[in-house]
Structure formats: structure tokens, C-alpha cells
Scaffold this active site. Structure first.
Site: not given
Length: 203
Positions: A8, A82
Site C-alpha cells: 500500500h 497485515e
């Protein structure tokens, strides 16, 4: 298939070195939003059939310009999230978190309090990648730094363990292969890699 696995864009948490792993997470900052647009420019000419992202805000925002450029939706997969920091969440000292992930090589059942162990992580990340691979010959997936650094070396045949390569915001790892037969990293953040197994590594 060909998988474009993308970290990201930049967030304020990245800039301040704050562990930020829980849902929904920090949004992209101004630099991150610009990085997402640049990413779309870089990948718009690739044969990408679908765009996926974890359901954390920063991943969806990173994927959106590429999806818009390709005229496709962003499919959110929580399995691409994550690795949770657990009790270390919001800490600016990452040493305990990183050490916990390193321990997985010898102690896959180890986990930080309120986090997950290696078995849980690989099960949900593998399932997300398998879902993408079953549906497409080429797809992009926006995920997260620690998750990518842990998953790729364990699933690709030509990345050494431990892997010390850098992975900046919106860097792309291009893999080819299948979940059942394994993967080869064709490039890591624009560094082209050879298909051979790393020296001294057994599989």
C-alpha cells in the site's frame, strides 16, 4: 498465473513509524494518494484482469486508482490484511514485533498476545491468494509490508530466507505460478530475479 502483489501507499503511521495493523487503519496521506495514482500509471498497460486489496483503508485507497483506470472494481479480501501487532499496536519501537515474526521460522506456534501465529497467518493469506488464482490469469493484489515480506519468501522458490530486500510503499512484487505448484518471483520492486533456487536453500 501472474500476480502483482503490491504494498500500500504511504500513511501518517508509516511516516511516524507507528505500528498500525488493526481495521480500518490509517488512510493514505497526500504522498500516499499521489503514489496510488502513479502506481495506476505504471500498471495500466499490464494484462491485469482484476484488482484486489485487503479491507484496510490504506490498501483499498491504493488499489482504487488502478481499478478505476482498468474499469474494474476493487475486491476486498480480509485475508490480505497485515500481520496484527497485538499488544504492540501503536508502538513506535518495532523490535519486538519483528523479532516475533523472525521466530516463526523455528516456532510457528509463537504469537504475540492478541496477535496470530504463523499457521493462522499462512492459512488466511494462502486462502486469499488461492481465491485470486482460481479466478484469474493475471491480477493485482494490494497488501502490507510485513505480510508480503513473510509470505513471499516462504511460497516462492527463488527468494532466500531470511529475505532482506527493501519494500517501499507501492513497490510491486511480480510472481508467476500457482498455489499448488509454487511461485517464482519475476521481479521485486523492479529488480529482476533469476528463476533458480537461492544458493544453499532447500525446499
Amino acid at each position: 498465473m501472474r500476480l502483482y502483489l503490491i504494498r500500500h501507499g504511504q500513511t501518517e503511521s508509516n511516516v511516524n513509524h507507528v505500528l498500525d495493523t488493526v481495521h480500518p487503519g490509517a488512510p493514505l496521506d497526500e504522498t500516499g494518494l499521489a503514489q496510488a495514482e502513479t502506481l495506476a500509471d505504471r500498471l495500466a498497460g499490464e494484462p491485469i484482469e482484476a484488482v484486489y486489496a485487503s479491507d484496510l483503508t490504506r490498501a483499498v485507497q491504493t488499489a482504487q486508482p488502478l481499478a478505476d483506470r482498468l474499469g474494474r472494481p476493487v475486491h476486498q479480501l480480509p485475508g490480505l490484511r497485515e500481520i496484527p501487532a497485538g499488544v504492540q499496536e501503536r508502538n513506535t519501537d518495532w523490535s519486538i514485533y519483528v523479532s516475533a515474526l523472525v521466530r516463526w521460522a523455528e516456532e510457528p506456534h509463537f504469537r504475540l498476545e492478541r496477535s496470530e501465529d504463523a499457521h493462522n497467518f499462512f492459512a488466511r493469506f494462502d486462502a486469499a491468494i488461492a481465491r485470486i488464482a482460481q479466478a484469474h490469469q493475471a491480477a493485482a493484489a494490494v497488501s502490507h509490508g510485513a505480510a508480503m515480506r513473510v509470505w513471499v519468501p516462504q511460497r516462492a522458490n527463488n527468494i532466500e530466507v531470511p529475505n532482506t530486500r527493501e519494500l517501499a510503499n507501492t513497490d510491486v512484487i511480480i510472481l508467476e505460478g500457482e498455489p499448488a505448484s509454487g511461485w517464482l518471483v519475476r521481479s521485486w520492486a523492479d529488480e529482476v530475479l533469476l528463476p533458480e533456487h537461492p544458493s544453499g536453500r532447500s525446499r
